[in-house]
Scaffold this motif. Structure first.
Motif, PDB file in Angstrom:
ATOM      1  N   LEU A 290       0.835  -1.206   0.000  1.00 56.84           N
ATOM      2  CA  LEU A 290       0.000   0.000   0.000  1.00 56.84           C
ATOM      3  C   LEU A 290       0.870   1.257   0.000  1.00 56.84           C
ATOM      4  CD1 LEU A 290      -2.759  -1.002   2.599  1.00 56.84           C
ATOM      5  CD2 LEU A 290      -2.975  -0.911   0.102  1.00 56.84           C
ATOM      6  N   GLY A 291       1.991   1.188   0.717  1.00 52.44           N
ATOM      7  CA  GLY A 291       2.910   2.321   0.734  1.00 52.44           C
ATOM      8  C   GLY A 291       3.481   2.608  -0.643  1.00 52.44           C
ATOM      9  N   LYS A 292       3.839   1.564  -1.363  1.00 47.27           N
ATOM     10  CA  LYS A 292       4.333   1.749  -2.726  1.00 47.27           C
ATOM     11  C   LYS A 292       3.256   2.388  -3.612  1.00 47.27           C
ATOM     12  CE  LYS A 292       7.528  -2.193  -2.758  1.00 47.27           C
ATOM     13  NZ  LYS A 292       7.812  -3.511  -3.388  1.00 47.27           N
ATOM     14  N   ASP A 293       2.003   1.954  -3.425  1.00 49.96           N
ATOM     15  CA  ASP A 293       0.907   2.547  -4.207  1.00 49.96           C
ATOM     16  C   ASP A 293       0.751   4.028  -3.887  1.00 49.96           C
ATOM     17  OD1 ASP A 293       0.343   0.160  -5.455  1.00 49.96           O
ATOM     18  OD2 ASP A 293      -1.269  -0.400  -4.074  1.00 49.96           O
ATOM     19  N   ALA A 294       0.890   4.388  -2.614  1.00 49.53           N
ATOM     20  CA  ALA A 294       0.773   5.799  -2.229  1.00 49.53           C
ATOM     21  C   ALA A 294       1.881   6.639  -2.852  1.00 49.53           C
ATOM     22  CB  ALA A 294       0.800   5.923  -0.702  1.00 49.53           C
ATOM     23  N   ILE A 295       3.073   6.073  -2.953  1.00 47.40           N
ATOM     24  CA  ILE A 295       4.189   6.765  -3.613  1.00 47.40           C
ATOM     25  C   ILE A 295       3.885   6.935  -5.100  1.00 47.40           C
ATOM     26  CG2 ILE A 295       6.617   6.575  -4.296  1.00 47.40           C
ATOM     27  CD1 ILE A 295       7.043   5.045  -1.599  1.00 47.40           C
ATOM     28  N   ARG A 296       3.444   5.863  -5.738  1.00 43.94           N
ATOM     29  CA  ARG A 296       3.140   5.914  -7.174  1.00 43.94           C
ATOM     30  C   ARG A 296       2.087   6.974  -7.488  1.00 43.94           C
ATOM     31  NH1 ARG A 296       3.032  -0.024  -6.341  1.00 43.94           N
ATOM     32  NH2 ARG A 296       4.946  -0.909  -7.242  1.00 43.94           N
TER      33      ARG A 296
ATOM     34  N   ILE B 105      -0.457  12.125   2.259  1.00 44.33           N
ATOM     35  CA  ILE B 105      -1.202  11.913   3.508  1.00 44.33           C
ATOM     36  C   ILE B 105      -1.342  10.418   3.777  1.00 44.33           C
ATOM     37  CG2 ILE B 105      -3.415  12.238   4.663  1.00 44.33           C
ATOM     38  CD1 ILE B 105      -3.684  14.881   3.145  1.00 44.33           C
ATOM     39  N   ALA B 106      -1.735   9.665   2.745  1.00 45.48           N
ATOM     40  CA  ALA B 106      -1.841   8.214   2.905  1.00 45.48           C
ATOM     41  C   ALA B 106      -0.476   7.608   3.214  1.00 45.48           C
ATOM     42  CB  ALA B 106      -2.423   7.586   1.641  1.00 45.48           C
ATOM     43  N   LEU B 107       0.555   8.107   2.544  1.00 45.13           N
ATOM     44  CA  LEU B 107       1.902   7.557   2.740  1.00 45.13           C
ATOM     45  C   LEU B 107       2.373   7.744   4.178  1.00 45.13           C
ATOM     46  CD1 LEU B 107       4.419   6.237   1.573  1.00 45.13           C
ATOM     47  CD2 LEU B 107       5.215   8.513   0.887  1.00 45.13           C
ATOM     48  N   GLU B 108       2.112   8.897   4.743  1.00 47.00           N
ATOM     49  CA  GLU B 108       2.550   9.156   6.115  1.00 47.00           C
ATOM     50  C   GLU B 108       1.895   8.179   7.093  1.00 47.00           C
ATOM     51  OE1 GLU B 108       3.401  13.011   9.002  1.00 47.00           O
ATOM     52  OE2 GLU B 108       2.110  13.227   7.241  1.00 47.00           O
ATOM     53  N   ALA B 109       0.597   7.946   6.909  1.00 46.73           N
ATOM     54  CA  ALA B 109      -0.109   7.000   7.778  1.00 46.73           C
ATOM     55  C   ALA B 109       0.412   5.578   7.577  1.00 46.73           C
ATOM     56  CB  ALA B 109      -1.611   7.057   7.491  1.00 46.73           C
ATOM     57  N   ILE B 110       0.629   5.203   6.332  1.00 40.60           N
ATOM     58  CA  ILE B 110       1.089   3.851   6.018  1.00 40.60           C
ATOM     59  C   ILE B 110       2.486   3.615   6.568  1.00 40.60           C
ATOM     60  CG2 ILE B 110       1.784   2.344   4.105  1.00 40.60           C
ATOM     61  CD1 ILE B 110      -0.617   3.650   2.552  1.00 40.60           C
ATOM     62  N   GLU B 111       3.349   4.620   6.477  1.00 39.60           N
ATOM     63  CA  GLU B 111       4.706   4.468   7.011  1.00 39.60           C
ATOM     64  C   GLU B 111       4.686   4.245   8.520  1.00 39.60           C
ATOM     65  OE1 GLU B 111       7.373   6.906   3.710  1.00 39.60           O
ATOM     66  OE2 GLU B 111       6.564   7.979   5.457  1.00 39.60           O
ATOM     67  N   SER B 112       3.788   4.900   9.221  1.00 37.62           N
ATOM     68  CA  SER B 112       3.666   4.677  10.667  1.00 37.62           C
ATOM     69  C   SER B 112       3.201   3.252  10.945  1.00 37.62           C
ATOM     70  CB  SER B 112       2.689   5.684  11.282  1.00 37.62           C
ATOM     71  OG  SER B 112       3.215   6.994  11.229  1.00 37.62           O
ATOM     72  N   LEU B 113       2.218   2.786  10.202  1.00 33.48           N
ATOM     73  CA  LEU B 113       1.732   1.418  10.390  1.00 33.48           C
ATOM     74  C   LEU B 113       2.813   0.393  10.052  1.00 33.48           C
ATOM     75  CD1 LEU B 113      -1.864   1.749   8.889  1.00 33.48           C
ATOM     76  CD2 LEU B 113      -1.261   1.456  11.299  1.00 33.48           C
ATOM     77  N   ALA B 114       3.537   0.630   8.979  1.00 33.98           N
ATOM     78  CA  ALA B 114       4.592  -0.304   8.575  1.00 33.98           C
ATOM     79  C   ALA B 114       5.721  -0.331   9.603  1.00 33.98           C
ATOM     80  CB  ALA B 114       5.136   0.069   7.204  1.00 33.98           C
ATOM     81  N   THR B 115       6.045   0.820  10.187  1.00 33.38           N
ATOM     82  CA  THR B 115       7.061   0.874  11.240  1.00 33.38           C
ATOM     83  C   THR B 115       6.617   0.050  12.436  1.00 33.38           C
ATOM     84  OG1 THR B 115       7.719   3.104  10.550  1.00 33.38           O
ATOM     85  CG2 THR B 115       8.368   2.414  12.759  1.00 33.38           C
ATOM     86  N   PHE B 116       5.368   0.223  12.831  1.00 34.87           N
ATOM     87  CA  PHE B 116       4.814  -0.542  13.947  1.00 34.87           C
ATOM     88  C   PHE B 116       4.885  -2.045  13.667  1.00 34.87           C
ATOM     89  CE2 PHE B 116       1.540  -2.526  16.465  1.00 34.87           C
ATOM     90  CZ  PHE B 116       1.603  -1.865  17.689  1.00 34.87           C
ATOM     91  N   LEU B 117       4.518  -2.425  12.449  1.00 30.53           N
ATOM     92  CA  LEU B 117       4.500  -3.846  12.091  1.00 30.53           C
ATOM     93  C   LEU B 117       5.907  -4.437  12.026  1.00 30.53           C
ATOM     94  CD1 LEU B 117       1.692  -3.826   9.389  1.00 30.53           C
ATOM     95  CD2 LEU B 117       1.650  -5.087  11.557  1.00 30.53           C
ATOM     96  N   LEU B 118       6.870  -3.673  11.528  1.00 35.15           N
ATOM     97  CA  LEU B 118       8.228  -4.211  11.472  1.00 35.15           C
ATOM     98  C   LEU B 118       8.782  -4.412  12.877  1.00 35.15           C
ATOM     99  CD1 LEU B 118      10.514  -5.193   9.718  1.00 35.15           C
ATOM    100  CD2 LEU B 118      11.392  -2.850   9.614  1.00 35.15           C
ATOM    101  N   ALA B 119       8.483  -3.487  13.788  1.00 30.36           N
ATOM    102  CA  ALA B 119       8.908  -3.665  15.178  1.00 30.36           C
ATOM    103  C   ALA B 119       8.225  -4.882  15.796  1.00 30.36           C
ATOM    104  CB  ALA B 119       8.604  -2.412  15.988  1.00 30.36           C
TER     105      ALA B 119
END
Length: 236
Positions: free
Chosen positions: A29-35, A40-54
């Motif tokens: 989803l993050g890649k789609d937001a970049i494309r 706004i979507a990217l910022e939210a997705i990056e936070s979720l992805a950071t949480f998930l990687l941790a």
């Protein structure tokens, strides 16, 4: 007893698999937001992805600790009382103590030069990559997605805020690869001496390659490539 141990470990593994799949989905989803140039979507997705990687880091840690319940009950119980970061450090020391048949109090002074160098390198990965990720996850979990605050909430914490802003989708994907190589190194160390000795050189080389890609890669170039490919493909 071994059957029960396997069942318990398999539940930790299932947790890890689900977190892993979730990270992959959110990263997509993050890649789609970049494309699609959707900051706004990217910022939210990056936070979720950071949480998930941790969360993935912690699930890999638990999976190793409980692998067929091969670790003795007392050191395992002591491990579970520590923070995630402290557990990684301690698990590394437990692995070297088990590998060389020495007590934990003899780590690191009782190790050979080579083993001490290996331990130092694993410790460095925890401090440089896992610790900032865990710090960012803790801030995100408390709703501090843009600015992280001191424990009393009275001031912005610059160090914790920097940890939050460190993570882009590009970096998270590369760090996931780095973390995989690191966690297998620790798994081999703790679980089987033979595999550790046999595979260490290859695994550490893979880890070094992952670190090199992260340090020398170009986030902007990667993001531009995603946008360019998206805009050049035919759209209905």
């Amino acid at each position: 007893m071994r059957s029960e141990s396997f069942k318990l470990w398999s539940k930790y593994r299932e947790n890890r698999d689900l977190v892993d799949q979730s990270f992959v989905s959110v990263s997509r989803l993050g890649k789609d937001a970049i494309r699609q140039d959707d900051p706004i979507a990217l910022e939210a997705i990056e936070s979720l992805a950071t949480f998930l990687l941790a969360a993935y880091v912690e699930s890999r840690l638990n999976e190793t600790i409980w692998y067929y319940s091969g670790m003795k009950e007392v050191p395992r119980a002591a491990l579970m009382e520590r923070t995630v970061e402290e557990r990684w450090y301690r698990l590394i020391d437990i692995g070297f103590a088990k590998l060389r048949g020495v007590g934990l109090r003899q780590i690191p002074n009782g190790l050979t030069f080579t083993d001490r160098a290996r331990r130092d390198e694993l410790y460095l990965v925890v401090s440089e990559y896992l610790s900032p990720l865990i710090t960012a996850r803790n801030s995100i979990a408390h709703g501090q997605w843009k600015y992280a605050f001191a424990s009393d909430g009275s001031t912005v914490n610059p160090g914790r805020t920097a940890s939050l802003r460190r993570y882009s989708i590009w970096r998270l994907i590369l760090e996931k690869n780095l973390i995989n190589h690191f966690t297998w190194l620790v798994h081999d160390l703790v679980v089987t001496a033979r595999t550790h000795e046999r595979d260490f050189d290859k695994r550490i080389a893979d880890l070094h390659s992952a670190i090199y890609r992260l340090r020398r890669g170009d986030r902007q170039q990667w993001e531009d490539m995603l946008r360019d490919r998206y805009h050049r493909r035919p759209h209905a």
